[in-house]
Structure formats: structure tokens, C-alpha cells
Scaffold this motif. Structure first.
Motif, mmCIF file in Angstrom:
data_model
loop_
_atom_site.group_PDB
_atom_site.id
_atom_site.type_symbol
_atom_site.label_atom_id
_atom_site.label_comp_id
_atom_site.label_asym_id
_atom_site.label_seq_id
_atom_site.Cartn_x
_atom_site.Cartn_y
_atom_site.Cartn_z
ATOM 1 N N GLY A 5 0.248 6.783 1.231
ATOM 2 C CA GLY A 5 0.657 7.338 -0.061
ATOM 3 C C GLY A 5 -0.005 6.660 -1.245
ATOM 4 N N ASP A 6 -0.967 5.779 -1.000
ATOM 5 C CA ASP A 6 -1.651 5.063 -2.083
ATOM 6 C C ASP A 6 -3.038 5.653 -2.305
ATOM 7 N N ARG A 7 -3.206 6.300 -3.438
ATOM 8 C CA ARG A 7 -4.490 6.953 -3.726
ATOM 9 C C ARG A 7 -5.258 6.292 -4.857
#
Ligand code: THU
Length: 140
Positions: free
Chosen positions: A73-75
Motif C-alpha cells: 500500500g506504499d506508493r
């Protein structure tokens, strides 16, 4: 080697990348690479290269780390450390530079060796005039 562009958290990132490097699966090239990415939320995600008998299916450490971050979920990526053994600093391949650009156009890149060499650079320096999300026309 020291580099005035290194910042305090970089050594931790290099340490994580070095540990991850030990997980590399590189029986064909014997070139083990570890990568660790720090996100804007200050999380660290790491990856190592995974080779295959069908050589072209190999995934580099840098892309393994990016895909791990995005899947968590880390972009928004701030920095990546890339570590190899020996005395020569690593240089991320063109494909990995392009994939890193997608999620961290302004990211810092810390190149490191297990013998203690360090060099801090940026993706903008490694991939000038990049093709990225802003290059496409808006969807109609
Ligand atoms: N490799 C990486 O993991 N990162 C790079 O930036 C360059 C190459 C891997 C792919 C392959 O497993 C081995 O190193 C030799 O090319």
C-alpha cells in the motif's frame, strides 16, 4: 568512501538492504543484490534478485523491493539503498530505473558495497528526461 549527500537514515537503509541481499537467489550469475526502500510514511520495504532457469524471467532486487512496497500500500517512495558485495559500487539497470521513476521520481539513491563504499545520487541524475505518468495525455 564518504559522500556529503548521505543523510543519517541512509546507513539503516543500507543495513536492511545488506541483510535482504543474503536472501537473493542468484545461482546463475552469482551476483547477489539487495535493495531497501524508504517510503514517505517512513516504512522500509526490501527485495533481492530472484533468478530463473529461464534467464529472462529474472527479477532484479530493486524491482522486487518496489513491488513489495506497492503491494503493502506504499506508493510514495523517498529513497532506495542498493547493495552488492565487493569493492565496486552497483548501478541499477535501465528497467529498474524506469520502474522506480513511476513511484519515486524525486527519490534519492544510495549505492553501497558490503565493504563500506557509499555513493548518494538521485533518480533524476540516473534517469534524466524520464518518461513517466505526467508524460501521458489525460484520459478522455
Ligand atoms: N541485478 C539486480 O538485481 N539489480 C540490478 O540493478 C542489476 C542486475 C541482478 C539481475 C541478475 O540476477 C543479476 O543481478 C545479474 O544480472
Amino acid at each position: 568512501m564518504s559522500d556529503e549527500r548521505l543523510s543519517p537514515g541512509d546507513e539503516e537503509l543500507v543495513r536492511v538492504a545488506s541483510l535482504q541481499r543474503e536472501r537473493a537467489y542468484a545461482p546463475y550469475s552469482r551476483y547477489k543484490v539487495g535493495a531497501a526502500i524508504r517510503t514517505k510514511r517512513n516504512k522500509i520495504h526490501s527485495g533481492a534478485n530472484v533468478e530463473n532457469t529461464s534467464y529472462g524471467l529474472t527479477v532484479c532486487a530493486e524491482r522486487a523491493a518496489v513491488f513489495t512496497a506497492v503491494n503493502a500500500g506504499d506508493r510514495e517512495l523517498d529513497a532506495i539503498a542498493i547493495v552488492i558485495a565487493g569493492d565496486e559500487l552497483p548501478s541499477p539497470c535501465g528497467a529498474c530505473r524506469q520502474v522506480l521513476y513511476e513511484f519515486g521520481p524525486a527519490m534519492r539513491v544510495i549505492l553501497a558495497t558490503t565493504t563500506g563504499k557509499r555513493r548518494a545520487t538521485t533518480l533524476a541524475e540516473l534517469l534524466p528526461d524520464a518518461f513517466g505518468p505526467a508524460s501521458l495525455p489525460p484520459a478522455s
